[in-house]
Design an enzyme around this catalytic site. Structure first.
Site, PDB file in Angstrom:
ATOM      1  CG  ASP A 573       6.108   8.070   2.542  1.00 56.55           C
ATOM      2  OD1 ASP A 573       6.419   9.107   3.439  1.00 56.55           O
ATOM      3  OD2 ASP A 573       4.347   8.023   2.425  1.00 56.55           O
ATOM      4  CG  ASP A 574       6.977   5.611   3.997  1.00 57.70           C
ATOM      5  OD1 ASP A 574       8.152   6.385   4.689  1.00 57.70           O
ATOM      6  OD2 ASP A 574       6.369   5.347   4.478  1.00 57.70           O
ATOM      7  CG  ASP A 577       3.419   2.283   3.035  1.00 58.54           C
ATOM      8  OD1 ASP A 577       3.639   1.272   3.979  1.00 58.54           O
ATOM      9  OD2 ASP A 577       2.981   2.973   2.947  1.00 58.54           O
ATOM     10  CE  LYS A 619       4.589   3.355   5.891  1.00 55.82           C
ATOM     11  NZ  LYS A 619       3.853   4.379   5.862  1.00 55.82           N
TER      12      LYS A 619
END
Length: 751
Positions: A573-574, A577, A619
């Protein structure tokens, strides 16, 4: 007419239908209304968030006013009914905040939840009647690339069909729903929701006609549901109070019909009747949201309960200002001392010990509340030669001396190491452990776990939980996959405070490699003042392929947490985060500096990842919560989504001296703020670079962004731009950047 007489608890003399004064509107708003959930519904229904009059195929249009039709349909293929906020399609009108009324209709539920075999409901589906203090900002249609709807929170009452279970068995229940404690349209801490089933096991495929009402008197709300065939009736009451439906808008409230998350509702015989009597808020109670679970006065022991010494320092953490009285009486020692303490601070009591069990009485007083408990400290004899420097190996015994030639096991070492002491790990594999709060070091006496040979001591198989304060974890690896199988949870979780994570590597885990996150909802115990320094996190990949980040500080983050000199790459994913959950309230600001995030969304073992589908570099928040994070001197390149994204953080971010290069979607996306909350983003001295800007997505910087020295350039205009960018470290762990970055902007300090 006779079958509906029971639905009117007040006479027609008291209620009148001011149809001409009612302007009804249709809108869709809130999180997930921008989604169509195409995998769950019939293809012909994709994108439907509409209201239409029975017998008419034309949808009612937003921004137009209508009279309330007697018979109509409402459908929503997006949205959600979450604990603290909603996404829904509504057909509604506004009334004065103190208006009494009866809203009623015969309802037939035609669809709720997935229409595709094998798919399960999400328990966020619903349709029915509502009253709420505000309506959210209408969804953007069509939705711009990279945009989603912000959360919309409201105090509300619903009389609704909802999901009964997560089986796709066509059974639903009719439920009263009340949400309280909402102070802001973006949400806040301590929001509560209560769902009370009135009728269970309703098979909506039989198209049973049910009569629903929401009635408001001058003192309470009354929700009823009745089966029009057999007359069975259920009633639910809720006492009104000042600060409920007049909380976010003291002048108006909204009533009407809604559908959410793959729901379709047929509405017949709809009426809204307003009363002559009004609510007198001055005569109502000022009931407050009393949830506050976990927020009662709490005292935690933050020092070892087992020591190999004739003295120790007892250390306590509290969540409210007050005083702590400590006492002990035995044959040789007498302790009797009281100290004032501030919430979030650690307070120390030096004490003498006898060999064996020592019982201390601790009384914590705050605002008239007194809490007395016994703290037991066990003074033991230990075979460890030097409690300030303990050598450990992965298969050693607990009765070893802990010397270089006779190392001890890790569990014994962490239990007995003295404040300020070191635990030195020999090469090998170690199972993840939990450093409990009671194993904390102290200010000026930080405890250390360190690999003797850098990155040769590797934690595997289990999560390493750092719940304690004042520890340094250095030169080790957290590896979730040493056998080339599926990733396991060997990651690091930090819920303590004042810790330093230095020159560590987290890789191949089945969730985020290194995360700072609370285990306690009470924000006074949220992890604070932690430093993650010169560390790497990469190739973390969960089975779903969508949840594992490199680094995270989310879901309960206190003040003063810093990431410096860190690298995150090839995570599912990121890279970073900083997500925020609405009902927790806003996290405290995080500082990210001199860090690099690249190729996230593209883990090594996952092939065929769609471009722009997942994987941001940095993010910076989430769920509409305003948090003033700061990111400086950092680089995001070749990530599979956005380089730098606010992720719907409405705070006053500081984004300065950064470089974004060739990220798949936006290099920078800082969305406009939809709430009535002031924010101003500082955006200074940032570079946005692509190999070519032809047919590429331009950055989005909302009107709240204050732009200074923002450079949008092509890599073709940069001399000595390498075809492949490589990031490495020197012997001290500092990042070695390609010359092109260090020369691009001399004002950026990467040290």
């Amino acid at each position: 007419m006779t079958k509906r007489l029971w639905a009117l608890s007040l006479s027609f003399a008291f209620f009148c239908q001011h149809a001409s004064a009612q302007n009804w509107h249709v809108t869709a708003f809130g999180q997930s209304t921008d989604l169509n959930f195409a995998s769950l519904i019939a293809p012909s229904k994709i994108g439907r968030n509409n209201v239409w009059i029975a017998g008419n195929n034309h949808f009612l249009q937003p921004n137009q006013s209508y009279e309330l039709p007697v018979n109509f349909f409402i459908e929503s293929r997006g949205g959600k009914i979450a604990n603290s906020h909603d996404g829904m399609t509504v057909f509604y009108t506004t009334l004065n905040a103190n208006q009494t009324f009866i809203l009623e209709a015969d309802l037939i539920l035609q669809q709720l939840g997935p229409e595709v075999d094998g798919k399960s409901p999400a328990a966020q589906e619903a349709a029915g009647l509502f009253v709420r203090d505000i309506i959210g900002t209408p969804r953007q249609e069509p939705q711009s690339l990279g945009f989603e709807e912000f959360p919309q929170a409201s105090n509300l009452l619903m009389n609704a069909f909802i999901t009964q279970n997560k089986k796709n068995d066509n059974l639903v229940q009719i439920t009263s729903i009340v949400r309280e404690g909402v102070q802001n349209s973006w949400g806040n801490e301590d929001i509560t929701i209560k769902k009370t089933p009135m009728v269970k096991n309703v098979d909506y495929t039989k198209n049973t006609l049910q009569h629903f009402t929401i009635e408001r008197t001058d003192k309470q709300f009354i929700l009823t549901v009745a089966d029009t065939l057999n007359g069975n009736k259920k009633t639910w009451y809720f006492d009104d109070y000042s600060g409920f439906m007049n909380q976010q808008d003291s002048n108006k409230l909204s009533v009407g019909f809604f559908a959410s998350r793959n729901a379709k509702l047929e509405v017949k015989n709809a009426t809204l009747k307003v009363g002559n009597e009004l609510v007198d808020y001055s005569a109502l109670s000022n009931k407050k949201n009393t949830s506050n679970k976990g927020h009662k006065p709490t005292l935690l022991l933050a020092s070892p309960s087992k020591v190999a010494s004739d003295s120790t320092v007892l250390q306590f953490a509290v969540n409210q200002n007050g005083s702590i009285a400590l006492s002990e009486t035995n044959e040789t020692n007498e302790t009797n001392e009281t100290k004032n303490v501030k919430a979030g601070d650690l307070i120390e009591f030096p004490v003498k010990l006898n060999i064996g069990v020592n019982n201390f009485t601790v009384t914590y007083r705050t605002e008239g509340i007194e809490n007395t408990q016994t703290v037991i400290i066990d003074s033991v004899k230990s075979p460890i030669t030097n409690l300030s420097k303990i050598y450990v190996c992965n298969d050693c015994k607990s009765n070893a001396s802990g010397t270089e030639v006779d190392p001890v096991d890790l569990i014994t070492a962490v239990e007995l190491v003295s404040p300020g002491g070191q635990i030195l790990l020999n090469d090998g594999y170690y199972k993840g452990i939990t450093l409990a709060k009671t194993l904390s070091g102290s200010k000026g006496k930080i405890k250390t776990i360190q690999a003797i040979n850098q990155h040769k001591a590797i934690f595997i198989d289990d999560t390493f939980n750092l719940d304690a304060d004042y520890w340094r974890i250095r030169d080790v690896i957290f590896d979730g996959n040493i056998n080339n199988t599926d990733n396991k949870p060997a990651y690091l979780r930090v819920s303590g405070s004042h810790n330093i994570i230095e020159r560590v590597i987290a890789r191949n885990n089945d969730d985020t490699g290194i995360a700072i996150s609370a285990k306690n909802r009470d924000r006074q115990f949220w992890p604070s003042h932690n430093l993650v320094l010169n560390s790497d996190s990469y190739n973390n990949l969960d089975l779903s392929g969508i949840n594992a980040d490199g680094f995270a500080a989310k879901l309960g983050v206190g003040p003063g947490n810093i990431f410096k000199g860190c690298i995150s790459h090839h995570n599912a994913d990121d890279g970073w985060d900083l997500f925020n959950k609405i009902e927790d309230g806003p996290n405290e600001p995080v500082l990210i500096e001199n860090s690099v995030s690249y190729a996230n969304g593209l883990p090594f073992k996952k092939q065929g990842v769609s471009k722009r589908s997942i994987g941001n570099g940095f993010k910076l928040g989430g769920e509409g919560q305003p948090v003033n994070h700061k990111i400086i001197n950092s680089i995001a390149f070749n990530n599979n989504m956005d380089g730098f994204t606010d992720n719907f953080n409405t705070g006053s971010l500081i984004i300065a001296n950064n470089i974004a290069l060739n990220n798949a979607r936006y290099n920078y996306i800082l969305r406009s703020n939809p709430y009535s909350i002031p924010s101003s983003i500082t955006f200074n001295n940032n570079y946005s670079i692509r190999d070519s800007w032809d047919d590429e997505i331009k950055d989005y910087l909302g009107e709240q962004v204050n732009i200074i020295n923002y450079k949008v350039i092509s890599s073709k205009d940069i001399s000595n731009m390498p075809q492949e960018i490589k990031i490495s470290r020197d012997e001290k762990g500092n990042i070695i950047y390609p010359d092109v970055f260090t020369k691009l902007n001399p004002d950026i300090d990467y040290n």
